[in-house]
Motif scaffolding. Structure first.
Motif, PDB file in Angstrom:
ATOM      1  N   LYS A 133       0.949  -1.205  -0.096  1.00 38.41           N
ATOM      2  CA  LYS A 133      -0.076  -0.100   0.008  1.00 38.41           C
ATOM      3  C   LYS A 133       0.862   1.339   0.090  1.00 38.41           C
ATOM      4  O   LYS A 133       0.350   2.203  -0.138  1.00 38.41           O
ATOM      5  CB  LYS A 133      -0.986  -0.010   1.532  1.00 38.41           C
ATOM      6  CG  LYS A 133      -1.851  -1.030   0.918  1.00 38.41           C
ATOM      7  CD  LYS A 133      -3.030  -1.054   2.208  1.00 38.41           C
ATOM      8  CE  LYS A 133      -3.946  -1.893   2.303  1.00 38.41           C
ATOM      9  NZ  LYS A 133      -5.153  -2.012   3.268  1.00 38.41           N
ATOM     10  N   GLY A 134       2.118   1.322   0.159  1.00 40.82           N
ATOM     11  CA  GLY A 134       3.025   2.467  -0.039  1.00 40.82           C
ATOM     12  C   GLY A 134       3.080   2.858  -1.428  1.00 40.82           C
ATOM     13  O   GLY A 134       2.492   2.388  -2.242  1.00 40.82           O
ATOM     14  N   VAL A 135       3.690   4.036  -1.578  1.00 38.10           N
ATOM     15  CA  VAL A 135       3.815   4.825  -2.625  1.00 38.10           C
ATOM     16  C   VAL A 135       5.392   5.557  -2.744  1.00 38.10           C
ATOM     17  O   VAL A 135       5.636   6.127  -2.153  1.00 38.10           O
ATOM     18  CB  VAL A 135       2.913   5.850  -2.984  1.00 38.10           C
ATOM     19  CG1 VAL A 135       3.067   6.455  -4.344  1.00 38.10           C
ATOM     20  CG2 VAL A 135       1.191   5.254  -2.802  1.00 38.10           C
ATOM     21  N   PHE A 136       6.063   5.323  -3.980  1.00 40.82           N
ATOM     22  CA  PHE A 136       7.203   5.829  -4.243  1.00 40.82           C
ATOM     23  C   PHE A 136       7.081   7.014  -5.196  1.00 40.82           C
ATOM     24  O   PHE A 136       6.226   6.615  -6.277  1.00 40.82           O
ATOM     25  CB  PHE A 136       8.259   4.596  -4.701  1.00 40.82           C
ATOM     26  CG  PHE A 136       8.591   3.860  -3.747  1.00 40.82           C
ATOM     27  CD1 PHE A 136       9.584   4.246  -2.876  1.00 40.82           C
ATOM     28  CD2 PHE A 136       8.297   2.474  -3.499  1.00 40.82           C
ATOM     29  CE1 PHE A 136      10.281   3.056  -2.069  1.00 40.82           C
ATOM     30  CE2 PHE A 136       8.692   1.405  -2.832  1.00 40.82           C
ATOM     31  CZ  PHE A 136       9.843   1.992  -2.072  1.00 40.82           C
ATOM     32  N   LEU A 150      14.224  10.000  -3.833  1.00 41.94           N
ATOM     33  CA  LEU A 150      13.296   8.811  -3.599  1.00 41.94           C
ATOM     34  C   LEU A 150      12.426   9.097  -2.686  1.00 41.94           C
ATOM     35  O   LEU A 150      12.680   8.954  -1.504  1.00 41.94           O
ATOM     36  CB  LEU A 150      13.682   7.289  -3.862  1.00 41.94           C
ATOM     37  CG  LEU A 150      12.736   6.508  -3.747  1.00 41.94           C
ATOM     38  CD1 LEU A 150      11.996   6.478  -5.250  1.00 41.94           C
ATOM     39  CD2 LEU A 150      13.416   4.930  -3.679  1.00 41.94           C
ATOM     40  N   THR A 151      11.051   9.835  -3.006  1.00 38.59           N
ATOM     41  CA  THR A 151      10.199   9.984  -1.897  1.00 38.59           C
ATOM     42  C   THR A 151       9.152   8.731  -1.416  1.00 38.59           C
ATOM     43  O   THR A 151       9.118   8.247  -2.549  1.00 38.59           O
ATOM     44  CB  THR A 151       9.328  11.197  -2.262  1.00 38.59           C
ATOM     45  OG1 THR A 151      10.078  12.542  -2.588  1.00 38.59           O
ATOM     46  CG2 THR A 151       8.202  11.535  -1.351  1.00 38.59           C
ATOM     47  N   TYR A 152       8.864   8.830  -0.197  1.00 42.07           N
ATOM     48  CA  TYR A 152       8.239   7.394   0.074  1.00 42.07           C
ATOM     49  C   TYR A 152       6.953   7.913   0.820  1.00 42.07           C
ATOM     50  O   TYR A 152       7.056   8.591   1.839  1.00 42.07           O
ATOM     51  CB  TYR A 152       9.096   6.492   0.799  1.00 42.07           C
ATOM     52  CG  TYR A 152       8.079   5.108   1.366  1.00 42.07           C
ATOM     53  CD1 TYR A 152       7.580   4.379   0.231  1.00 42.07           C
ATOM     54  CD2 TYR A 152       7.961   4.850   2.543  1.00 42.07           C
ATOM     55  CE1 TYR A 152       7.070   3.321   0.644  1.00 42.07           C
ATOM     56  CE2 TYR A 152       7.087   3.726   2.856  1.00 42.07           C
ATOM     57  CZ  TYR A 152       6.676   2.980   1.909  1.00 42.07           C
ATOM     58  OH  TYR A 152       6.070   1.813   2.150  1.00 42.07           O
ATOM     59  N   ILE A 153       5.593   7.556   0.418  1.00 41.85           N
ATOM     60  CA  ILE A 153       4.623   7.889   1.205  1.00 41.85           C
ATOM     61  C   ILE A 153       3.985   6.482   1.752  1.00 41.85           C
ATOM     62  O   ILE A 153       3.874   5.555   1.184  1.00 41.85           O
ATOM     63  CB  ILE A 153       3.289   8.190   0.307  1.00 41.85           C
ATOM     64  CG1 ILE A 153       3.960   9.437  -0.530  1.00 41.85           C
ATOM     65  CG2 ILE A 153       1.950   8.618   1.224  1.00 41.85           C
ATOM     66  CD1 ILE A 153       2.886  10.108  -1.506  1.00 41.85           C
ATOM     67  N   THR A 154       4.097   6.514   3.254  1.00 42.79           N
ATOM     68  CA  THR A 154       3.781   5.093   4.048  1.00 42.79           C
ATOM     69  C   THR A 154       2.449   5.077   3.901  1.00 42.79           C
ATOM     70  O   THR A 154       1.544   5.755   3.433  1.00 42.79           O
ATOM     71  CB  THR A 154       4.127   5.371   5.475  1.00 42.79           C
ATOM     72  OG1 THR A 154       3.120   6.221   5.992  1.00 42.79           O
ATOM     73  CG2 THR A 154       5.521   5.951   5.615  1.00 42.79           C
ATOM     74  N   TYR A 158       2.396   9.262   5.947  1.00 44.05           N
ATOM     75  CA  TYR A 158       3.348   9.903   6.114  1.00 44.05           C
ATOM     76  C   TYR A 158       4.451   9.999   5.034  1.00 44.05           C
ATOM     77  O   TYR A 158       4.576   9.048   4.207  1.00 44.05           O
ATOM     78  CB  TYR A 158       4.169   9.559   7.343  1.00 44.05           C
ATOM     79  CG  TYR A 158       3.098   9.153   8.634  1.00 44.05           C
ATOM     80  CD1 TYR A 158       2.359   9.943   9.222  1.00 44.05           C
ATOM     81  CD2 TYR A 158       3.280   7.769   9.422  1.00 44.05           C
ATOM     82  CE1 TYR A 158       1.986   9.870  10.065  1.00 44.05           C
ATOM     83  CE2 TYR A 158       2.513   7.932  10.474  1.00 44.05           C
ATOM     84  CZ  TYR A 158       1.628   8.541  10.906  1.00 44.05           C
ATOM     85  OH  TYR A 158       1.175   8.481  11.911  1.00 44.05           O
ATOM     86  N   VAL A 159       5.106  11.271   4.710  1.00 46.16           N
ATOM     87  CA  VAL A 159       6.044  11.297   3.677  1.00 46.16           C
ATOM     88  C   VAL A 159       7.401  11.650   4.048  1.00 46.16           C
ATOM     89  O   VAL A 159       7.942  12.158   4.991  1.00 46.16           O
ATOM     90  CB  VAL A 159       5.552  12.641   2.956  1.00 46.16           C
ATOM     91  CG1 VAL A 159       6.408  12.746   1.669  1.00 46.16           C
ATOM     92  CG2 VAL A 159       4.067  12.588   2.450  1.00 46.16           C
ATOM     93  N   VAL A 160       8.111  10.565   3.594  1.00 43.17           N
ATOM     94  CA  VAL A 160       9.896  10.661   3.762  1.00 43.17           C
ATOM     95  C   VAL A 160      10.231  11.501   2.540  1.00 43.17           C
ATOM     96  O   VAL A 160      10.184  10.566   1.447  1.00 43.17           O
ATOM     97  CB  VAL A 160      10.191   9.238   4.161  1.00 43.17           C
ATOM     98  CG1 VAL A 160      11.802   9.204   4.431  1.00 43.17           C
ATOM     99  CG2 VAL A 160       9.402   8.429   5.018  1.00 43.17           C
ATOM    100  N   GLY A 161      10.839  12.601   2.686  1.00 49.76           N
ATOM    101  CA  GLY A 161      11.266  13.332   1.486  1.00 49.76           C
ATOM    102  C   GLY A 161      12.259  12.611   0.575  1.00 49.76           C
ATOM    103  O   GLY A 161      12.185  12.568  -0.775  1.00 49.76           O
TER     104      GLY A 161
END
Length: 484
Positions: A133-136, A150-154, A158-161
């Motif tokens: 279910k995560g998004v890159f 590489l941004t990651y949306i959990t 939550y967004v990891v820049g």
């Protein structure tokens, strides 16, 4: 009057006795032994968001404490450590690679009056990125000044820049273009590696990076010198370590990562700048033009095979804008010819094509993504307006039936004045069915940007989520393969 006065004196006595009781000064109670604790965190934390921490990294929380006997950690979840330095007024928090991902760490201060004051801090360990279910979001970065990221949306939103940098401490190459998942690994190809076209050098991990798909830890990194002769690579597909396909301005190369040998696949010259399709152990791209068709690359063949489109089509396909997997040996094809655009379902074996006309020529970003698909729902855009076509393959319908079925679902610019430009295509999450889009204010104002997350089944007027000012020229969305 004497009776009334007695009542009044009794009331005063009762009130005084009550106050004395509350203060602990009567009925044998003793006064407090000291002052109450003053205990506050000095470290500023983001509201409604946990502290993101990569395994092995540390977070130092600073606190201010007065009138305390001790400060300690009341609760430490599995795989986490929290060490208190009372002299320095700090708590150092770390997580192991095996730590539980979501953690609450509670700090406890005991005052001089023996009463406790607690502060709880939420943490999130960046030790797993494999949730389907995560998004890159892969970011090109500004070609003249910075590396890709590489941004990651959990799954929680939550967004990891820059998740890659958070894990590895290093950065992707300049102008990241495309990424692929295969056998528990992620492969990222960048256009320039550690040197851009005007000769500017960058500190990064090179042109082709291979990382663990769960942890994002770097496993291999190839510089431009390791890929001699390659000219601005843009897309990647992986069948195995001996068959990594890279598209550049010449054609499609087959790279053997074990030997670093690289050969041009015959028949792929001038392959379009578009994402590959990997299906049934083969790689697919296309040849555009009046006699268009699909290019099929097999690992056991030195030359690619061309599968021509039917010679008689209405609408015609004089220009192919993109392809996607449709399953069952078929591909979705976005086509354009003689002023008409169409979505087409093409059978690779029978060469049968089912066509549905659409009203606009879809936007194609520099990543070569002109549409997105989930099931039979096709999404595409004209500027910032997003359309959907529920593709009906009923044989009694003609191509023009697509014009009646097509629907406009939203205009991003109407929802946000800063959403001036769609940047690099749409995507549909294979698990949630949510539709994603990237927009920017403009090329010179790219730091003002939006990641849109729509659940069109719930609302066309408002996104399910919107994340602002995280991307740097996004190359596109990518999702963990759902193997369930």
């Amino acid at each position: 009057m004497k009776h009334v006065g007695a009542v009044f004196l009794l009331a005063v006595a009762l009130l005084a006795g009550s106050c004395s009781k509350e203060k602990g000064l009567g009925n044998g109670n003793t006064p407090p032994s000291g002052s109450a604790a003053s205990f506050e965190l000095k470290t500023e934390l983001e509201a409604d968001r946990p502290v993101m921490l990569a395994p092995g990294a540390e977070c130092k929380l600073e606190y201010a404490a007065e009138h305390v006997k001790s400060v300690a950690v009341a609760d430490v979840p599995e795989g986490w450590t929290a060490e208190v330095d009372e002299k320095a007024g700090t708590v150092t928090v770390k997580a192991s690679a095996e730590a539980v991902q979501k953690a609450k760490i509670t700090l406890k201060a005991v005052g001089e009056d023996d009463k406790e004051v607690t502060k709880a801090v939420e943490f999130y360990c960046l030790n797993s990125f494999s949730d389907p279910k995560g998004v890159f979001v892969l970011n090109e970065g500004n070609m003249t000044t910075e590396n890709g990221s590489l941004t990651y949306i959990t799954p929680e939103g939550y967004v990891v820049g820059d998740a890659y940098k958070a894990v590895n401490g290093t950065e992707l190459g300049n102008v990241a273009q495309d990424m692929a998942f295969h056998d528990g690994k992620i492969y990222v190809i960048t256009q320039n590696g550690n040197e851009n076209p005007v000769g500017t050098k960058f500190e990064n991990d090179g042109m082709l990076i291979v990382m663990d798909a769960k942890t994002l830890k770097k496993e291999k990194a190839l510089s431009k010198a390791d890929l001699p002769g390659i000219d601005w690579p843009t897309h990647i597909a992986v069948l195995d370590e001996a068959h990594v396909y890279l598209r550049d301005n010449t054609g499609v190369y087959c790279l053997n990562l074990k030997t670093k040998e690289m050969k041009l696949v015959k028949g792929t010259e001038k392959a379009p700048k578009s994402q590959f399709v990997v299906m049934n152990g083969k790689v697919y791209t296309y040849r555009t033009g009046k006699i268009g068709g699909i290019i099929e690359i097999s690992p056991d063949q030195e030359e690619a095979r061309k599968i021509n489109f039917p010679y008689t089509l209405s609408p015609q396909i004089n220009e192919t804008l993109g392809v996607k997997a449709a399953g069952n040996g078929e591909l979705w094809v976005m086509g354009f010819g003689l002023g008409k655009s169409s979505i087409n379902r093409f059978n690779l074996s029978t060469r049968k094509m089912i066509q549905r006309q659409i009203s606009i020529k879809p936007y194609v970003g520099s990543s070569g993504v002109s549409f997105a698909v989930k099931g039979n729902d096709i999404y595409y855009a004209d500027r910032t307006t997003v359309y959907r076509l529920p593709f009906d393959d009923s044989p009694q319908l003609n191509a023009a039936s697509g014009l009646e079925a097509e629907e406009q679902v939203c205009d991003l610019n109407a929802l946000d004045d800063d959403a001036v430009m769609l940047y690099n295509g749409l995507a549909v999450h294979p698990v949630t069915g949510h539709v994603y889009a990237n927009t920017i204010k403009g090329y010179a104002q790219f730091t003002r940007n939006q990641i849109w997350d729509f659940d069109f089944a719930a609302s066309k007027e408002a996104p399910a989520a919107k994340y602002e000012n995280y991307t740097h020229f996004p190359a596109g969305f990518f999702f963990v393969p759902n193997n369930n």
